[in-house]
Design a protein around this motif. Structure first.
Motif, mmCIF file in Angstrom:
data_model
loop_
_atom_site.group_PDB
_atom_site.id
_atom_site.type_symbol
_atom_site.label_atom_id
_atom_site.label_comp_id
_atom_site.label_asym_id
_atom_site.label_seq_id
_atom_site.Cartn_x
_atom_site.Cartn_y
_atom_site.Cartn_z
ATOM 1 N N PHE A 163 0.816 -1.213 0.000
ATOM 2 C CA PHE A 163 0.000 0.000 0.000
ATOM 3 C C PHE A 163 0.854 1.269 0.000
ATOM 4 C CE2 PHE A 163 -3.793 -2.278 2.294
ATOM 5 C CZ PHE A 163 -4.108 -2.929 1.111
ATOM 6 N N THR A 164 1.922 1.264 -0.781
ATOM 7 C CA THR A 164 2.826 2.406 -0.837
ATOM 8 C C THR A 164 2.104 3.686 -1.226
ATOM 9 O OG1 THR A 164 4.480 0.818 -1.606
ATOM 10 C CG2 THR A 164 5.053 3.150 -1.743
ATOM 11 N N ALA A 165 1.120 3.592 -2.121
ATOM 12 C CA ALA A 165 0.392 4.788 -2.543
ATOM 13 C C ALA A 165 -0.337 5.431 -1.372
ATOM 14 C CB ALA A 165 -0.586 4.445 -3.662
ATOM 15 N N TYR A 166 -0.847 4.634 -0.435
ATOM 16 C CA TYR A 166 -1.462 5.213 0.762
ATOM 17 C C TYR A 166 -0.435 6.033 1.555
ATOM 18 C CZ TYR A 166 -5.948 2.584 0.790
ATOM 19 O OH TYR A 166 -7.207 2.089 0.527
ATOM 20 N N ARG A 167 0.798 5.520 1.652
ATOM 21 C CA ARG A 167 1.841 6.252 2.369
ATOM 22 C C ARG A 167 2.099 7.605 1.711
ATOM 23 N NH1 ARG A 167 4.356 6.173 7.231
ATOM 24 N NH2 ARG A 167 3.934 3.937 7.142
ATOM 25 N N HIS A 168 2.209 7.613 0.390
ATOM 26 C CA HIS A 168 2.446 8.875 -0.314
ATOM 27 C C HIS A 168 1.243 9.812 -0.178
ATOM 28 C CE1 HIS A 168 6.296 7.798 -1.942
ATOM 29 N NE2 HIS A 168 5.822 6.698 -2.502
ATOM 30 N N LEU A 169 0.048 9.258 -0.192
ATOM 31 C CA LEU A 169 -1.140 10.079 0.020
ATOM 32 C C LEU A 169 -1.058 10.771 1.381
ATOM 33 C CD1 LEU A 169 -4.772 8.945 -0.776
ATOM 34 C CD2 LEU A 169 -4.243 10.235 1.281
ATOM 35 N N ALA A 170 -0.633 10.036 2.413
ATOM 36 C CA ALA A 170 -0.485 10.637 3.737
ATOM 37 C C ALA A 170 0.561 11.744 3.721
ATOM 38 C CB ALA A 170 -0.112 9.567 4.761
ATOM 39 N N GLU A 171 1.646 11.533 2.992
ATOM 40 C CA GLU A 171 2.709 12.539 2.924
ATOM 41 C C GLU A 171 2.250 13.822 2.226
ATOM 42 O OE1 GLU A 171 6.308 9.216 2.833
ATOM 43 O OE2 GLU A 171 5.717 10.266 0.995
ATOM 44 N N ASP A 172 1.238 13.724 1.362
ATOM 45 C CA ASP A 172 0.664 14.920 0.733
ATOM 46 C C ASP A 172 -0.136 15.775 1.715
ATOM 47 O OD1 ASP A 172 1.710 14.375 -1.760
ATOM 48 O OD2 ASP A 172 -0.101 13.395 -2.519
ATOM 49 N N GLU A 173 -0.488 15.219 2.861
ATOM 50 C CA GLU A 173 -1.228 15.906 3.914
ATOM 51 C C GLU A 173 -2.501 16.592 3.415
ATOM 52 O OE1 GLU A 173 1.312 18.416 6.270
ATOM 53 O OE2 GLU A 173 2.349 16.689 7.116
ATOM 54 N N PRO A 174 -3.421 15.830 2.826
ATOM 55 C CA PRO A 174 -4.701 16.441 2.423
ATOM 56 C C PRO A 174 -5.528 16.803 3.650
ATOM 57 C CG PRO A 174 -4.798 14.067 2.200
ATOM 58 C CD PRO A 174 -3.382 14.392 2.564
ATOM 59 N N GLY A 231 8.102 0.388 -1.189
ATOM 60 C CA GLY A 231 9.018 1.511 -1.298
ATOM 61 C C GLY A 231 9.054 2.230 -2.623
ATOM 62 N N ALA A 232 8.045 2.082 -3.470
ATOM 63 C CA ALA A 232 8.060 2.740 -4.779
ATOM 64 C C ALA A 232 7.993 4.253 -4.622
ATOM 65 C CB ALA A 232 6.891 2.253 -5.628
ATOM 66 N N PRO A 233 8.664 4.993 -5.528
ATOM 67 C CA PRO A 233 8.525 6.455 -5.526
ATOM 68 C C PRO A 233 7.173 6.855 -6.113
ATOM 69 C CG PRO A 233 9.865 5.765 -7.382
ATOM 70 C CD PRO A 233 9.582 4.519 -6.582
ATOM 71 N N ILE A 234 6.849 8.116 -5.992
ATOM 72 C CA ILE A 234 5.580 8.643 -6.510
ATOM 73 C C ILE A 234 5.886 9.803 -7.436
ATOM 74 C CG2 ILE A 234 5.283 10.269 -4.583
ATOM 75 C CD1 ILE A 234 2.308 8.326 -5.873
ATOM 76 N N HIS A 235 5.059 9.964 -8.483
ATOM 77 C CA HIS A 235 5.146 11.191 -9.263
ATOM 78 C C HIS A 235 3.779 11.499 -9.859
ATOM 79 C CE1 HIS A 235 5.401 8.852 -13.024
ATOM 80 N NE2 HIS A 235 5.243 9.990 -13.676
#
Length: 541
Positions: A165-176, A496-500
């Motif tokens: 669920f790496t995308a969930y982690r990146h979503l959290a880092e975006d702080e919506p 651990g995938a990056p996001i863009h």
């Protein structure tokens, strides 16, 4: 990415309560005082309004216990809760005690009011000496507030077995400030049934979910994931289910395959869904019924109409799948049911919002997969209920809705399309916009499409964008426009995938339709996705 101190604290707090749990049955229920940390499933908040929100947690020291009870004793456990104006809880504004009861699998729903509008808050729980991770949440602006900015993200389709669920982690880092989950939060399959090429990197615990114990266990397994916990802890959620929270492609009281026990299965799934989501008391199930469609107002900037397109729909026409089907145009058929349709149309007529946003599950615009004269569409989507779609679309046009936007999940790919009154006339007026998020993991890694176009766009020119990677959509809503970033990860079968941001589109105030401002293909993955990766939800493995 440089993370803020707050995101690091939230992420570490969520991760601290999470462990990779073995797939065998866990320890027997504890007796006496709790001896191990019960906050293994994190915390969550949801359904905010101007003076409050719902806080959620569940006590489960052994979250994968086969009986679905999380290893808890068969007694009521008092749970303390605190809400503070700061993340260090130096300015506590509310506190109280509630009861985690065995009959609800020791879940906790605290429905708060009396707080200040448009404010950020922090919350945590304590039970028998154990302290939970903390979460961030907020109240919505006052109902009369006309301006401001909203950072909102939406996601769907997180098949635990298909990846991390790496995308969930990146979503959290975006702080919506707000997160919408549009369905398929969890999947019902037994391990090894729904597989991706190369094999699933993770396995479900337990059998296919049928009983209340099964569904409770499955929800618990998903919530042990630290990336999902981080996404829950960062912002309030507004959730709606789709099919896999019960079973694939169900329609009201009609299961995918004949099953005389389906009403009991649906009731069990609804009970577990309510227990495990930050929903208000108005959504407590009553047998096979659950009130899920509702509205969330972000001042006068945006109204979110959260829909339920499963519980009241007619059975899929022509046996489901992609078909040329006359019954799909029958005006007597509905995907929402009469009462929900009237509620939605009344909402359009009464709306004073700058943006009216439909948070819903299945593809709204037409997708004809046949280049010839026949129109061949998905019977599980709004295409299978074309008259129902027409009534809703004409309803917002007749009501003079200023900016109608449909948000969608389900199909495991990013799409962006322009909505028409008549899809047979490609030059006809555009009357709305649809943004479709890809899956978090479902169907595995996916593939980029360098052109950003699906082959069907050649004869469906209203289909403006397509990408078959995993991810979510990040939006920024202002009085002047809605900006949508299609966020993607290149792989999910390893962590651990990056996001863009794959592409960015803008919808301008009073100008329905899409204006693309960025296009960023992934260089190493620029190949066309095969057409059979689309609409995975219609074909059960």
């Amino acid at each position: 990415m440089v993370l803020s101190r707050r995101t690091l604290l939230l992420s570490s707090a969520a991760a601290a309560g999470a462990t990779t749990w073995p797939l065998a049955a866990m320890a027997a229920p504890q007796t006496g005082p709790l001896r191990t940390d019960p906050f293994t499933l994190g915390v969550a908040s949801g359904d905010p309004d101007p003076d409050g929100f719902v806080l959620w947690t569940r006590l489960a020291p052994a979250p994968l216990a086969e009986d679905g009870l999380g290893g808890m004793p068969s007694r009521v456990v008092p749970v303390e809760w605190e809400v503070a104006a700061d993340e260090r809880f130096r300015r506590v504004v509310r506190r109280g005690v509630t009861a985690a009861r065995p009959e609800s699998a020791h879940t906790v729903h605290v429905e708060l009011g009396g707080l200040l509008p448009g404010r950020e808050y922090f919350y945590r729980f304590k039970a028998e000496g154990f302290l939970s991770p903390y979460g961030r949440t907020r109240t919505t602006p006052p109902l009369w507030a006309a301006g401001g900015t909203l950072a909102m993200a939406f996601a769907s389709c997180s098949q635990y077995e298909h990846g991390y669920f790496t995308a969930y982690r990146h979503l959290a880092e975006d702080e919506p400030e707000l997160i919408l989950h549009l369905g398929d939060y969890q999947y019902e399959y037994q391990a090894g049934v729904y597989t991706i090429p190369g094999g699933n990197p993770r396995d479900h615990a337990g059998p296919e979910t049928v009983t209340l114990a099964n569904y409770r266990q499955r929800h618990a397994q998903y919530k042990t994931d630290p990336d999902l916990q981080a996404a829950h802890a960062v912002a309030p959620w507004a959730v709606v289910f789709d099919d896999h929270e019960v079973e694939n492609n169900w329609a009201d009281e009609v299961p995918e395959q004949p099953d005389p026990d389906f009403p009991a299965r649906r009731a069990a799934a609804f009970q577990a869904y309510y227990e495990n989501m930050p929903l208000r008391r108005t959504s407590i199930p009553r047998g096979i019924d659950m009130q899920l469609y509702r509205r969330l107002h972000w001042g006068r900037l945006a109204t979110f109409h959260m829909l339920d397109t499963r519980q009241f729909r007619d059975d899929q026409a022509c046996g489901d799948g992609y078909k040329e089907c006359a019954d799909a145009y029958d005006p007597a058929r509905s995907i929402t049911g009469d009462r929900q349709e009237k509620w939605l149309l009344d909402g359009f007529r009464r709306s004073s919002a700058r943006w009216d946003v439909l948070g819903q599950q299945v593809f709204f615009g037409q997708r004809d997969n046949n280049s010839g004269p026949q129109v061949v569409t998905s019977m599980d989507s709004w295409d299978g209920y074309a008259a129902s779609r027409d009534r809703i679309t004409r309803g917002w046009v007749d009501a003079g809705v200023r900016n109608p936007v449909v948000l969608t999940g389900d199909v495991h790919a990013h799409w962006a399309d322009e909505l028409k009154l008549d899809y047979a006339d490609p030059t006809g007026r555009t009357v709305g916009t649809e943004l479709v998020c890809s899956s978090i993991t479902s169907t595995g890694n996916g593939t980029d499409v360098a052109s950003g176009q699906h082959p069907w766009a050649a004869w469906n020119p209203h289909l403006r964008f397509y990408n078959n990677q995993r991810g979510y959509v990040r939006t920024r809503i202002t009085p002047d426009g809605l900006t949508a970033d299609f966020r993607v990860v290149p792989y999910v079968t390893t962590p651990g995938a990056p996001i863009h941001t794959r592409a960015t589109f803008v919808i301008e105030d009073r100008v329905p339709g899409l204006h693309q401002t960025a296009d960023n293909p992934t260089p190493s993955l620029m190949s066309a996705a095969p057409i059979d990766t689309v609409e995975q939800e219609t074909s059960r493995p």
